[in-house]
Design an enzyme around this catalytic site. Structure first.
Site, PDB file in Angstrom:
ATOM      1  N   GLU A   1      -6.818  -1.660  15.561  1.00 52.07           N
ATOM      2  CA  GLU A   1      -7.096  -2.533  14.511  1.00 52.07           C
ATOM      3  C   GLU A   1      -6.250  -3.475  13.980  1.00 52.07           C
ATOM      4  OE1 GLU A   1      -8.471  -0.597  10.904  1.00 52.07           O
ATOM      5  OE2 GLU A   1      -8.680  -2.248   9.816  1.00 52.07           O
TER       6      GLU A   1
ATOM      7  N   SER B   1     -10.240  -6.537   9.788  1.00 51.44           N
ATOM      8  CA  SER B   1     -11.607  -5.974   9.493  1.00 51.44           C
ATOM      9  C   SER B   1     -12.218  -6.817   8.443  1.00 51.44           C
ATOM     10  CB  SER B   1     -10.940  -4.594   8.548  1.00 51.44           C
ATOM     11  OG  SER B   1     -12.245  -3.747   8.209  1.00 51.44           O
TER      12      SER B   1
ATOM     13  N   ARG C   1       1.017  -1.235  -0.051  1.00 52.68           N
ATOM     14  CA  ARG C   1      -0.314  -0.046   0.048  1.00 52.68           C
ATOM     15  C   ARG C   1       0.858   1.250  -0.074  1.00 52.68           C
ATOM     16  NH1 ARG C   1      -4.663  -1.816   4.057  1.00 52.68           N
ATOM     17  NH2 ARG C   1      -5.279  -3.845   2.997  1.00 52.68           N
TER      18      ARG C   1
END
Length: 436
Positions: A359, A362, A272
């Site tokens: 997190e 997800s 990413r």
RNA sequence: GGAGAGAUGGCCGAGUGGUCGAAGGCGCUCCCCUGCUAAGGGAGUAUAGGCUCAAAAAGCUUAUCGAGGGUUCGAAUCCCUCUCUCUCCGCCA
């Protein structure tokens, strides 16, 4: 992609639901385009019908050896008008398609309304954060002090947001991925897959990364940057998640009813660009350009997708339970959900050094949103082709799990205890200690 | 990288400019016949869209023979580009 039929027939409602997630649907523009489309399409099809009828007549007449010049003259003027109409129609369809491809999914009715992560709702909590009677370190200090984690060298090799792990830490990282894969394949019934890490644009469009989020991706092409520049568009993108290749396995496919549900798991690196996250999580392994993830994907009958979502979350949770890492499950609010999701649960793991939950997974039900883009279908009980529902979730992000293990299992002497569940993967090693 | 062959409906496979959305077969569905089974006969069997309609039903219509473009009144069929598959050679982990 939303169902254009629904937009035509139920626009106000759709607009309202999109507003809940902070998306302003261009309703006026859509209506105007639709009106044009309707007019031009009718006109185009009428011209085509005329042409087809005349052509058929010519064929008839010729086969009987009759003179066709009269009919030919009749149809001669059609050509330009038809071409014109077809071109206009194509342009309108493209514009509508462009709008459609950039509209996010509708939130499910059970999704809490809200603007950002402050409005997310805690569903449950598992485990208690362990009390420490010494000054704790964050995972960066733990790793660096052990001589097993090296951001400086990683920066030399590649730049910021890359990492280098060595020895027991690299092994622990691998152990985590193996452990996750084994749990999901042996206990949760997933089929392990090995997938391409470079994918084409169609695949990225299918799962929703394109056309809207190109800047979040890395692009590559054969022959290097210069030749690609000359040839135009990049040929491949690095996968930002295994969701892309796995889900796209059923792109443009019609799967038999009996094969459902399909459940796949894959361990892959993810890439990413992290554009737009400058300054966030710059320290450590939390936010990297390259990280490993074990991804879970379900392809299911629409009637069962919300059951599947609960299962999917529980499968991801199971990993944390086995690792005895405290976590909580959050239902994301309308404003915090990703583009393709109708409903999302985040799992957040306890990070003692940050004194908060972060997190680590997800899990989303995308309903038919991705399936419509991909034309991923099955033959239903009546034999009719129907869009699948697609779900995906991390089970789990390997790098972040490693962070959680380091921080939660750290000892006063700077060593890290290996969680019991991982010992079989570590050749009997029960702690990471300083190399010296 | 070089040379060649190919891509047609759920599957196999015919079709080289005109009643072709596509023969034939297999499969599947329904019906008939047959006192089990087997065999036989008949009918049906692609997808996506648009319009009419309150809706359903229905009707009209468009597109689709790997993808895109072109030629033509008319393209599965002719031309161009691309993708993928297979065979042989080369290279390579």
């Amino acid at each position: 992609m939303l169902d254009i039929q629904q937009l035509r027939s139920d626009l106000d409602n759709v607009t309202q639901q999109l507003a809940k997630r902070g998306y302003l649907f261009p309703a006026d523009r859509f209506n105007a385009l639709e009106a044009d489309r309707k007019r031009i399409q009718t006109q185009t099809q009428e011209l085509q019908a005329q042409r087809n009828a005349a052509s058929k007549k010519i064929g008839h007449a010729k086969s009987k050896g009759e003179d066709v010049s009269a009919i030919m003259a009749e149809v001669a003027h059609l050509g330009d008008a038809l071409k014109d109409a077809e071109r206009q129609l194509e342009q309108l369809q493209e514009q509508l398609q462009k709008i459609l491809l950039e509209v996010p999914n509708l939130p499910h009715t059970s999704v809490p309304e809200g603007k950002d992560d402050a409005n997310n709702v805690q569903i449950r909590r598992w485990g208690e954060p362990r009390p420490f009677d010494f000054m704790i370190k964050d995972h960066v200090s733990i790793g660096e002090d052990l001589g097993l984690l090296d951001f400086e060298t990683a920066a030399k090799l590649s730049g910021a947001r890359f990492s280098l792990m060595k020895g027991g830490l690299a092994r622990l990282h691998r152990a985590l991925a193996q452990f996750m894969l084994d749990t999901h394949t042996l206990e949760h019934g997933y089929v392990e897959t090995y997938v391409p890490y470079l994918v084409n644009r169609d695949s990225l469009r299918g799962t929703g990364q394109l056309p809207k989020f190109e800047e979040d991706l890395f692009a590559v092409h054969a022959g290097g940057a210069i030749s690609a520049e000359a040839q135009g568009l990049p040929e491949f993108h690095l996968i930002p998640t295994a969701e892309v290749p796995i889900t796209n396995m059923v792109r443009e496919a019609i799967v038999p009813l009996e094969s459902l549900p399909l459940k796949f798991v894959s361990h892959t690196p993810c890439f990413r660009s992290e554009a737009g996250s400058y300054g966030r999580d710059t320290r450590g392994l939390i936010r990297q350009h390259q990280f490993d993830k074990v991804e879970l994907v379900h392809l299911v009958h629409p009637d069962h997708s919300y059951d599947a979502l609960e299962q999917l979350v529980s499968h991801a949770e199971k990993i944390l339970q086995k690792l005895e890492l405290p976590y909580r499950v959050m239902a994301l609010c309308t404003g915090d959900m990703g583009f393709s999701a109708a409903k999302t649960y985040d799992i957040e793991v306890w990070l003692p050094a940050q004194n908060t939950y972060r997190e680590i997974s997800s899990c989303s039900n995308c309903e038919a949103f991705q399936a419509r883009r991909m034309q991923a279908r099955f033959r239903n009980e009546q034999g009719k082709t129907t869009l699948l529902h697609t779900l995906n979730g991390s089970g789990l992000a390997v790098g972040r799990t490693l962070v959680a293990v380091l921080e939660n299992y750290q000892n006063a002497d700077g060593s890290v205890t290996i969680p019991a569940a991982l010992k079989p993967y570590m050749q009997g090693l029960d702690r990471l200690a300083s190399a010296k």
